[in-house]
Each structure stands twice: as structure tokens, then as C-alpha cells.
Design a protein around this motif. Structure first.
Motif, mmCIF file in Angstrom:
data_model
loop_
_atom_site.group_PDB
_atom_site.id
_atom_site.type_symbol
_atom_site.label_atom_id
_atom_site.label_comp_id
_atom_site.label_asym_id
_atom_site.label_seq_id
_atom_site.Cartn_x
_atom_site.Cartn_y
_atom_site.Cartn_z
ATOM 1 N N SER A 207 0.857 -1.176 0.000
ATOM 2 C CA SER A 207 0.000 0.000 0.000
ATOM 3 C C SER A 207 0.897 1.230 0.000
ATOM 4 N N ASN A 208 0.542 2.203 -0.792
ATOM 5 C CA ASN A 208 1.268 3.477 -0.844
ATOM 6 C C ASN A 208 2.692 3.350 -1.389
ATOM 7 N N PHE A 209 2.968 2.298 -2.155
ATOM 8 C CA PHE A 209 4.305 2.146 -2.739
ATOM 9 C C PHE A 209 4.382 2.946 -4.041
ATOM 10 N N GLN A 210 5.442 3.730 -4.148
ATOM 11 C CA GLN A 210 5.716 4.504 -5.357
ATOM 12 C C GLN A 210 6.494 3.625 -6.347
ATOM 13 N N PRO A 211 6.626 4.054 -7.606
ATOM 14 C CA PRO A 211 7.366 3.233 -8.576
ATOM 15 C C PRO A 211 8.750 2.788 -8.088
ATOM 16 N N ALA A 212 9.497 3.703 -7.469
ATOM 17 C CA ALA A 212 10.851 3.343 -7.012
ATOM 18 C C ALA A 212 10.806 2.257 -5.929
ATOM 19 N N HIS A 213 9.809 2.325 -5.039
ATOM 20 C CA HIS A 213 9.697 1.312 -3.974
ATOM 21 C C HIS A 213 9.352 -0.051 -4.576
ATOM 22 N N LEU A 214 8.436 -0.052 -5.552
ATOM 23 C CA LEU A 214 8.054 -1.318 -6.193
ATOM 24 C C LEU A 214 9.250 -1.948 -6.902
ATOM 25 N N ARG A 215 9.996 -1.129 -7.643
ATOM 26 C CA ARG A 215 11.135 -1.672 -8.398
ATOM 27 C C ARG A 215 12.181 -2.234 -7.439
ATOM 28 N N ARG A 216 12.405 -1.537 -6.330
ATOM 29 C CA ARG A 216 13.409 -1.986 -5.361
ATOM 30 C C ARG A 216 12.975 -3.288 -4.702
#
Length: 275
Positions: free
Chosen positions: A141-150
Motif C-alpha cells: 500500500s502506498n508504494f511509489q514506482p521506485a519502492h516497487l522496483r526496489r
């Protein structure tokens, strides 16, 4: 009774109702009555979180509903203070005990809290819970593109869902495009912007045309975009109204008029800075 709510199929084959019932900011003492009203109206998906302090109230409503466990899709979330491998396992056990269940349908990391940098450890714990059959689907929840990729740099388990603030004032096009690419379902919290968009002429005009409320029009917009949506209310009439969004369709022009309202309007915290 059950409303005729469409389902979305997550990438692991699990299906979830496209419209569910949220209990954010509902006190535990009021939660059982609110969830009972929602289940009576025909909702079959309930979204709670450890930090809401009302998992026990949700559990009581489920227990007295008379519905079989597999008939209700239950989501809860890992709070920020409980991130980390061992802490996540303990927090999950605590949530399950409060809910009175032996598994949840969807378990989400509530916020990435990037400065603390523990979400990858939490995700490893969640992978284990999935393998143990205690979570049917895992998400964030609330993950931005950079968080998802990481996250995906260090795990082969793609989140089934990312639940984000999303409404006509904040349409999250970049994030939704990444979700589509990765096979992640977009779920909208604060789908009505806490009422902030309901007076917009682009919405009120459509509502008048269809004989619906502005809230119903916005929920319909979400559904036609393919979002999963979880409006919350404690008022039985509003609970029923929010479910009555399947008997009409917005035209392409009406969808476009609402799309033009995007203005980066956040009603909640910024996921890049909330730690």
C-alpha cells in the motif's frame, strides 16, 4: 442478499470483489455494526488494518454474519512500527488473533517508510506466510514506482495489489501504468477524496444526467478504469448507496471530463516522506 459486484482476478488466480467496504477511522466499538450493515447490504470484501484499531470489531461482525469464511474477502495491513522480518510475523499473528481467523485473503505492507528501509525484510516474512497458506494474496500500500522496483530487485513475488490514494483529483497515471506492466491490481483508498471532488461541475453534471449522486459517479469512474475501490461509511443508507453503482455506465466523454480533474491533490501523507 449479495449485490452483483464484479470481481478482479489477481495474478495468482485469487479473485477479489472490485468494490469493498473500508473501515478507516471507524472506532472499534462502531465497527461491528458498520461491517454488519455492509455485509447485509451485499458487500463481500472488508478492508481493515492493524493501525485502525478495529480488527476485533471486524472479526466480531464476520463471526455473527452467518456467512461462510470463503464468502468474505478480508484484507488487513502491517503497520510501520512492525516492519522487519520477525516483527512482521508477530504482527501478522496478532492481527489474525484479533480478526478471529486462520488466514486473510490479502495482507499489505501499509507504507514503505523508505527512511527506515525495512520493507524488503517485511516482504520476506510475507513470502513465508504466503508459502504457509496463511495469506492468499500478498500486496503493498502506498508504494511509489521506485519502492516497487526496489522490492522486485530482491524478490520474485510480485505484489498482487498496490492500494494507493486515488481519486479524480489524484489519478496516479504513472503508477497505474507500472501496475499494468507488472500485473499489479490498483486499489483506491480515499476514492472520493474525502468529499473534496464531489462538488466539481464535471462530476455534478454527470450525476444529474444519470440521476445518481456525485459519489456514485466517482465510484463508477473508478470501476470503469479497472480500479478496486473501498469506500467507507458508517451510515447504512450511504453504505447501500455506495454499492448501487452497477446499473449505469459513464460514456467516454464523461470519463474524459472526470480525467481532466487530475491536479495532484493529496488528502493523505506523501509516501516518499512518511516514515
Amino acid at each position: 442478499m449479495t449485490a452483483n459486484v464484479p470481481t478482479v482476478t489477481l495474478h495468482n488466480g485469487v479473485t477479489m470483489p472490485q468494490l469493498g467496504f473500508g473501515v478507516f477511522q471507524v472506532p472499534d466499538a462502531e465497527t461491528t455494526a458498520a461491517v454488519t450493515a455492509a455485509l447485509d447490504a451485499g458487500y463481500r470484501s472488508v478492508d481493515t488494518a492493524a493501525i485502525y484499531g478495529n480488527e476485533a470489531g471486524v472479526g466480531k461482525a464476520l463471526a455473527v454474519s452467518g456467512l461462510a469464511r470463503e464468502e468474505v474477502f478480508v484484507t488487513t495491513k502491517l503497520w510501520n512500527a512492525d516492519q522487519g522480518y520477525d516483527a512482521t510475523l508477530r504482527a501478522f499473528d496478532a492481527s489474525l488473533a484479533k480478526l478471529g481467523l486462520d488466514h486473510v485473503d490479502l495482507y499489505l505492507i501499509h507504507w514503505p517508510t523508505p527512511a527506515r528501509d525495512l520493507y524488503r525484510e517485511s516482504w520476506k516474512a510475507i513470502e513465508r506466510l504466503v508459502a504457509d497458506g496463511r495469506i492468499r494474496a500478498a500486496g503493498v500500500s502506498n508504494f511509489q514506482p521506485a519502492h516497487l522496483r526496489r522490492l522486485l530487485d530482491s524478490s520474485s513475488l510480485v505484489p498482487a495489489v498496490n492500494q494507493i490514494e486515488l481519486h479524480p483529483g489524484l489519478q496516479q497515471n504513472e503508477l497505474r501504468a507500472l501496475h499494468a506492466e507488472l500485473g499489479i491490481v490498483t486499489e483506491a483508498w480515499s476514492p472520493l477524496a474525502q468529499g473534496a471532488v464531489l462538488g466539481e461541475e464535471a462530476i455534478t453534471a454527470v450525476a444529474q444526467r444519470h440521476g445518481k449522486s456525485p459519489a456514485q459517479v466517482v465510484l463508477r469512474w473508478h470501476l470503469q478504469l479497472g480500479n478496486v475501490v473501498i469506500p467507507k461509511s458508517v451510515t447504512p443508507a450511504r453504505i447501500r448507496e455506495n454499492l448501487d453503482v452497477f446499473g449505469f455506465t459513464l460514456s467516454d466523454d464523461e470519463m474524459a471530463a472526470i480525467a481532466a480533474l487530475d491536479r495532484g491533490l493529496r488528502t493523505g501523507p506523501d509516501p516518499d516522506t512518511l516514515n
